[in-house]
Motif scaffolding. Sequence first.
Motif, PDB file in Angstrom:
ATOM      1  N   GLU A   1       0.888  -1.242   0.091  1.00 12.52           N
ATOM      2  CA  GLU A   1       0.094   0.152   0.096  1.00 12.52           C
ATOM      3  C   GLU A   1       0.973   1.399  -0.032  1.00 12.52           C
ATOM      4  N   ARG A   2       2.104   1.178   0.630  1.00 15.88           N
ATOM      5  CA  ARG A   2       2.843   2.490   0.800  1.00 15.88           C
ATOM      6  C   ARG A   2       3.618   2.633  -0.718  1.00 15.88           C
ATOM      7  N   ALA A   3       3.974   1.453  -1.196  1.00 16.12           N
ATOM      8  CA  ALA A   3       4.751   1.295  -2.452  1.00 16.12           C
ATOM      9  C   ALA A   3       3.777   1.746  -3.776  1.00 16.12           C
ATOM     10  N   ASP A   4       2.536   1.462  -3.706  1.00 13.79           N
ATOM     11  CA  ASP A   4       1.608   1.454  -4.825  1.00 13.79           C
ATOM     12  C   ASP A   4       0.346   2.509  -4.299  1.00 13.79           C
ATOM     13  N   PRO A   5       0.567   3.739  -4.586  1.00 17.39           N
ATOM     14  CA  PRO A   5      -0.392   4.790  -4.150  1.00 17.39           C
ATOM     15  C   PRO A   5      -1.744   4.428  -4.970  1.00 17.39           C
ATOM     16  N   GLU A   6      -1.615   4.164  -6.138  1.00 14.84           N
ATOM     17  CA  GLU A   6      -2.738   3.994  -7.000  1.00 14.84           C
ATOM     18  C   GLU A   6      -3.985   2.884  -6.471  1.00 14.84           C
ATOM     19  N   THR A   7      -3.224   2.001  -5.896  1.00 13.32           N
ATOM     20  CA  THR A   7      -4.133   0.986  -5.484  1.00 13.32           C
ATOM     21  C   THR A   7      -4.437   1.018  -3.935  1.00 13.32           C
ATOM     22  N   THR A   8      -4.063   2.201  -3.448  1.00 17.57           N
ATOM     23  CA  THR A   8      -4.293   2.144  -2.070  1.00 17.57           C
ATOM     24  C   THR A   8      -5.603   1.538  -1.310  1.00 17.57           C
ATOM     25  N   GLU A   9      -6.639   2.362  -2.104  1.00 13.07           N
ATOM     26  CA  GLU A   9      -8.060   1.897  -1.641  1.00 13.07           C
ATOM     27  C   GLU A   9      -8.191   0.585  -1.475  1.00 13.07           C
ATOM     28  N   LYS A  10      -7.985  -0.181  -2.792  1.00 10.51           N
ATOM     29  CA  LYS A  10      -8.234  -1.578  -3.016  1.00 10.51           C
ATOM     30  C   LYS A  10      -7.469  -2.368  -1.825  1.00 10.51           C
ATOM     31  N   ILE A  11      -6.143  -2.004  -1.706  1.00 13.00           N
ATOM     32  CA  ILE A  11      -5.338  -2.778  -0.603  1.00 13.00           C
ATOM     33  C   ILE A  11      -5.807  -2.632   0.736  1.00 13.00           C
ATOM     34  N   ALA A  12      -6.255  -1.345   1.055  1.00  7.85           N
ATOM     35  CA  ALA A  12      -6.912  -1.091   2.295  1.00  7.85           C
ATOM     36  C   ALA A  12      -8.099  -1.911   2.520  1.00  7.85           C
ATOM     37  N   GLU A  13      -8.963  -2.026   1.538  1.00 11.82           N
ATOM     38  CA  GLU A  13     -10.116  -2.919   1.720  1.00 11.82           C
ATOM     39  C   GLU A  13      -9.712  -4.509   1.957  1.00 11.82           C
ATOM     40  N   LEU A  14      -8.760  -4.793   1.150  1.00  9.21           N
ATOM     41  CA  LEU A  14      -8.284  -6.329   1.147  1.00  9.21           C
ATOM     42  C   LEU A  14      -7.626  -6.456   2.730  1.00  9.21           C
ATOM     43  N   ARG A  15      -6.773  -5.390   3.354  1.00 11.12           N
ATOM     44  CA  ARG A  15      -6.156  -5.714   4.428  1.00 11.12           C
ATOM     45  C   ARG A  15      -7.190  -5.466   5.586  1.00 11.12           C
ATOM     46  N   THR A  16      -8.209  -4.874   5.355  1.00 12.45           N
ATOM     47  CA  THR A  16      -9.483  -5.005   6.494  1.00 12.45           C
ATOM     48  C   THR A  16     -10.002  -6.185   6.539  1.00 12.45           C
ATOM     49  N   SER A  17     -10.363  -6.610   5.245  1.00  9.90           N
ATOM     50  CA  SER A  17     -10.911  -8.200   5.362  1.00  9.90           C
ATOM     51  C   SER A  17      -9.981  -9.256   6.025  1.00  9.90           C
ATOM     52  N   LEU A  18      -8.789  -9.297   5.719  1.00 13.05           N
ATOM     53  CA  LEU A  18      -7.857 -10.106   6.148  1.00 13.05           C
ATOM     54  C   LEU A  18      -7.758  -9.912   7.619  1.00 13.05           C
ATOM     55  N   LYS A  19      -7.806  -8.625   8.065  1.00 11.91           N
ATOM     56  CA  LYS A  19      -7.672  -8.290   9.767  1.00 11.91           C
ATOM     57  C   LYS A  19      -9.053  -8.773  10.391  1.00 11.91           C
ATOM     58  N   ALA A  20      -9.969  -8.772   9.552  1.00 19.38           N
ATOM     59  CA  ALA A  20     -11.217  -9.379  10.398  1.00 19.38           C
ATOM     60  C   ALA A  20     -11.209 -10.797  10.112  1.00 19.38           C
TER      61      ALA A  20
END
Length: 152
Positions: A95-114
């Motif tokens: 997410e830090r290295a690819d700002p273009e996909t920040t939102e999609k990666i954040a959503e995926l991280r949220t799902s993994l955290k859940a």
Amino acid sequence: MQADFNLQEQDPKDRRSGFRNAAGFLLIAIGIGVALLFFEVQDDTRVADDPALEALLKAQSRLAQSYGPEQDTLSQSQAAHRELRAAIDMLAAAERADPETTEKIAELRTSLKALESQKDFEGMTSKELQARYRKLRTELEALIKGHLERRH
């Protein structure tokens, strides 16, 4: 050859004494074995006469047998949580290295955290867990594919 020579020099009385000692030892060992068998048989008859004791002993045996699989399940669960935590950390790095996909990666991280926060995946059937992992893998594969397409 020296051993053969020593055997020939041995006194026949000494040989007989050695055989008597060996025979005596063998008789003592057999006697101890019979005594132990007798006590074990008595224990079995006491258990058969006492249904509560028999049930308690069987419960103890079942509990001991369940420990190994429970330990394996706990170890596997801990390993799964470590791997999920590592995946979450890797997504943070992406997410830090690819700002273009920040939102999609954040959503995926949220799902993994859940998923990672659910204690031993409570309340999930095997099929539900498989479906959830499949969905997360598909989302991650789509992110990878999009990243590769943007690079070329």
